[in-house]
Design a protein around this motif. Structure first.
Motif, PDB file in Angstrom:
ATOM      1  N   HIS A 160       0.815  -1.222   0.000  1.00  0.00           N
ATOM      2  CA  HIS A 160       0.000   0.000   0.000  1.00  0.00           C
ATOM      3  C   HIS A 160       0.851   1.274   0.000  1.00  0.00           C
ATOM      4  N   LEU A 161       2.113   1.176  -0.402  1.00  0.00           N
ATOM      5  CA  LEU A 161       3.012   2.343  -0.378  1.00  0.00           C
ATOM      6  C   LEU A 161       3.367   2.806  -1.785  1.00  0.00           C
ATOM      7  N   CYS A 162       3.559   4.104  -1.932  1.00  0.00           N
ATOM      8  CA  CYS A 162       4.092   4.665  -3.171  1.00  0.00           C
ATOM      9  C   CYS A 162       5.540   4.214  -3.309  1.00  0.00           C
ATOM     10  N   ALA A 163       5.921   3.726  -4.479  1.00  0.00           N
ATOM     11  CA  ALA A 163       7.268   3.206  -4.693  1.00  0.00           C
ATOM     12  C   ALA A 163       8.339   4.287  -4.582  1.00  0.00           C
ATOM     13  N   TYR A 164       7.973   5.528  -4.732  1.00  0.00           N
ATOM     14  CA  TYR A 164       8.945   6.619  -4.677  1.00  0.00           C
ATOM     15  C   TYR A 164       8.987   7.308  -3.303  1.00  0.00           C
ATOM     16  N   CYS A 165       7.916   7.982  -2.928  1.00  0.00           N
ATOM     17  CA  CYS A 165       7.957   8.764  -1.679  1.00  0.00           C
ATOM     18  C   CYS A 165       7.596   7.938  -0.443  1.00  0.00           C
ATOM     19  N   MET A 166       6.999   6.756  -0.641  1.00  0.00           N
ATOM     20  CA  MET A 166       6.643   5.835   0.441  1.00  0.00           C
ATOM     21  C   MET A 166       5.456   6.304   1.281  1.00  0.00           C
ATOM     22  N   ARG A 167       4.688   7.253   0.777  1.00  0.00           N
ATOM     23  CA  ARG A 167       3.472   7.625   1.484  1.00  0.00           C
ATOM     24  C   ARG A 167       2.434   6.528   1.281  1.00  0.00           C
ATOM     25  N   ARG A 168       1.473   6.436   2.163  1.00  0.00           N
ATOM     26  CA  ARG A 168       0.428   5.414   2.053  1.00  0.00           C
ATOM     27  C   ARG A 168      -0.538   5.762   0.922  1.00  0.00           C
ATOM     28  N   ILE A 169      -0.891   4.745   0.130  1.00  0.00           N
ATOM     29  CA  ILE A 169      -1.915   4.879  -0.897  1.00  0.00           C
ATOM     30  C   ILE A 169      -3.144   4.146  -0.376  1.00  0.00           C
ATOM     31  N   ASP A 170      -4.240   4.847  -0.252  1.00  0.00           N
ATOM     32  CA  ASP A 170      -5.400   4.311   0.461  1.00  0.00           C
ATOM     33  C   ASP A 170      -6.085   3.122  -0.209  1.00  0.00           C
ATOM     34  N   SER A 171      -6.079   3.073  -1.522  1.00  0.00           N
ATOM     35  CA  SER A 171      -6.741   1.956  -2.208  1.00  0.00           C
ATOM     36  C   SER A 171      -6.149   1.778  -3.604  1.00  0.00           C
ATOM     37  N   PRO A 172      -6.345   0.591  -4.204  1.00  0.00           N
ATOM     38  CA  PRO A 172      -5.823   0.357  -5.559  1.00  0.00           C
ATOM     39  C   PRO A 172      -6.365   1.355  -6.578  1.00  0.00           C
ATOM     40  N   SER A 173      -7.569   1.852  -6.357  1.00  0.00           N
ATOM     41  CA  SER A 173      -8.195   2.754  -7.327  1.00  0.00           C
ATOM     42  C   SER A 173      -7.445   4.072  -7.482  1.00  0.00           C
ATOM     43  N   VAL A 174      -6.633   4.431  -6.485  1.00  0.00           N
ATOM     44  CA  VAL A 174      -5.880   5.690  -6.570  1.00  0.00           C
ATOM     45  C   VAL A 174      -4.385   5.440  -6.766  1.00  0.00           C
ATOM     46  N   VAL A 175      -4.043   4.250  -7.218  1.00  0.00           N
ATOM     47  CA  VAL A 175      -2.657   3.960  -7.590  1.00  0.00           C
ATOM     48  C   VAL A 175      -2.421   4.495  -8.993  1.00  0.00           C
ATOM     49  N   ARG A 176      -1.332   5.205  -9.164  1.00  0.00           N
ATOM     50  CA  ARG A 176      -0.947   5.684 -10.494  1.00  0.00           C
ATOM     51  C   ARG A 176       0.071   4.699 -11.062  1.00  0.00           C
ATOM     52  N   ILE A 177      -0.183   4.186 -12.273  1.00  0.00           N
ATOM     53  CA  ILE A 177       0.729   3.240 -12.895  1.00  0.00           C
ATOM     54  C   ILE A 177       1.883   4.007 -13.536  1.00  0.00           C
ATOM     55  N   GLU A 178       3.052   3.772 -12.997  1.00  0.00           N
ATOM     56  CA  GLU A 178       4.268   4.464 -13.436  1.00  0.00           C
ATOM     57  C   GLU A 178       5.180   3.469 -14.155  1.00  0.00           C
ATOM     58  N   HIS A 179       5.905   3.950 -15.146  1.00  0.00           N
ATOM     59  CA  HIS A 179       6.885   3.128 -15.854  1.00  0.00           C
ATOM     60  C   HIS A 179       8.281   3.587 -15.448  1.00  0.00           C
ATOM     61  N   CYS A 180       9.003   2.684 -14.784  1.00  0.00           N
ATOM     62  CA  CYS A 180      10.356   3.021 -14.351  1.00  0.00           C
ATOM     63  C   CYS A 180      11.220   3.431 -15.547  1.00  0.00           C
ATOM     64  N   ARG A 181      11.034   2.738 -16.659  1.00  0.00           N
ATOM     65  CA  ARG A 181      11.643   3.138 -17.917  1.00  0.00           C
ATOM     66  C   ARG A 181      10.587   3.936 -18.679  1.00  0.00           C
ATOM     67  N   PRO A 182      10.845   5.198 -18.975  1.00  0.00           N
ATOM     68  CA  PRO A 182       9.832   6.048 -19.605  1.00  0.00           C
ATOM     69  C   PRO A 182       9.220   5.406 -20.850  1.00  0.00           C
ATOM     70  N   ARG A 183       7.921   5.591 -21.025  1.00  0.00           N
ATOM     71  CA  ARG A 183       7.267   5.063 -22.216  1.00  0.00           C
ATOM     72  C   ARG A 183       7.726   5.803 -23.469  1.00  0.00           C
ATOM     73  N   HIS A 184       8.122   7.049 -23.291  1.00  0.00           N
ATOM     74  CA  HIS A 184       8.620   7.842 -24.413  1.00  0.00           C
ATOM     75  C   HIS A 184       9.957   8.484 -24.009  1.00  0.00           C
ATOM     76  N   PRO A 185      11.035   7.700 -24.031  1.00  0.00           N
ATOM     77  CA  PRO A 185      12.352   8.212 -23.620  1.00  0.00           C
ATOM     78  C   PRO A 185      12.817   9.371 -24.497  1.00  0.00           C
ATOM     79  N   LYS A 186      13.709  10.147 -23.957  1.00  0.00           N
ATOM     80  CA  LYS A 186      14.277  11.260 -24.701  1.00  0.00           C
ATOM     81  C   LYS A 186      15.001  10.738 -25.939  1.00  0.00           C
TER      82      LYS A 186
END
Length: 223
Positions: free
Chosen positions: A46-72
């Motif tokens: 239930h933690l944000c992978a970056y800042c480690m704050r609590r995320i209250d539910s799966p519905s408010v999880v933001r799907i992040e790509h560690c490798r950018p989807r559109h790299p420079k």
């Protein structure tokens, strides 16, 4: 940050990839995204992978790509990589939903955009290069990783009190350990440090902002 232990991908994502070989992340159905969010939410305790704050539910999880989807300087868009679960992270919205919020007051993916990262959240050696100061601020002696956490991800954002919160979390953990070992031997104190470390790192009983506790324990135990 925490070391992310990415497990088996949701079956719905696997099936979607198999049935849609030319699909991109943007093509992913909402039902599959919901499965991905729930899987990461549970894996990351239930933690944000970056800042480690609590995320209250799966519905408010933001799907992040560690490798950018559109790299420079992207020449050919790698559609398959955008659907690779092993590079996905569950993160918070980084204060970005606040009306009129300034860029400098956002964190995590909301602040990162498409900037590439040096740090690898899936690699323990990489994450352990992150350190914490007495005031709770985060940094690294590795120049590129320091840029990742302080600039790209803005993990010392004072608008949401990240350093202050980390400092408080560490202080409370230290107080709890001292109280539990009051009147006991030094060996008992060390044992409690080791027990706490095992609980957090090996048993994955992660708690909000526990990265600073883990770092402190590693220093005390000389790990």
């Amino acid at each position: 940050m925490i070391v992310v232990k990415r497990g088996k991908e949701p079956n719905s994502l696997l099936e979607f990839r198999k049935n849609n070989p030319d699909a991109d992340y943007e093509d992913m159905p909402s039902s599959v995204r919901a499965d991905v969010r729930e899987k990461m939410w549970n894996e990351q305790k239930h933690l944000c992978a970056y800042c480690m704050r609590r995320i209250d539910s799966p519905s408010v999880v933001r799907i992040e790509h560690c490798r950018p989807r559109h790299p420079k300087d992207e020449i050919v868009h790698d559609k398959k990589a955008t659907l690779d679960f092993k590079w996905m992270l569950g993160v918070c919205y980084g204060n970005s939903l606040v009306k009129g919020v300034k860029t400098e007051d956002t964190t995590c993916d909301a602040h990162r955009k498409n900037t590439e990262l040096t740090i690898n959240p899936f690699d323990e050696v990489s994450v352990r290069k992150i350190k914490y100061k007495a005031d709770g601020s985060i940094y690294s002696e590795d120049e590129e990783i320091n840029k990742d956490v302080t600039d790209t991800l803005n993990l010392n954002c004072t608008a949401i009190s990240l350093p202050q919160t980390r400092k408080k979390v560490l202080s409370e953990a230290q107080k709890r350990i001292v109280q539990k070992c009051a009147g006991k031997s030094q060996d008992a104190y060390v044992h409690e440090l080791e027990r706490t470390y095992t609980s957090l790192v090996q048993e994955r009983n992660l708690t909000p902002y526990c990265g600073i506790i883990i770092s402190w324990l590693e220093g005390k135990l000389k790990k």
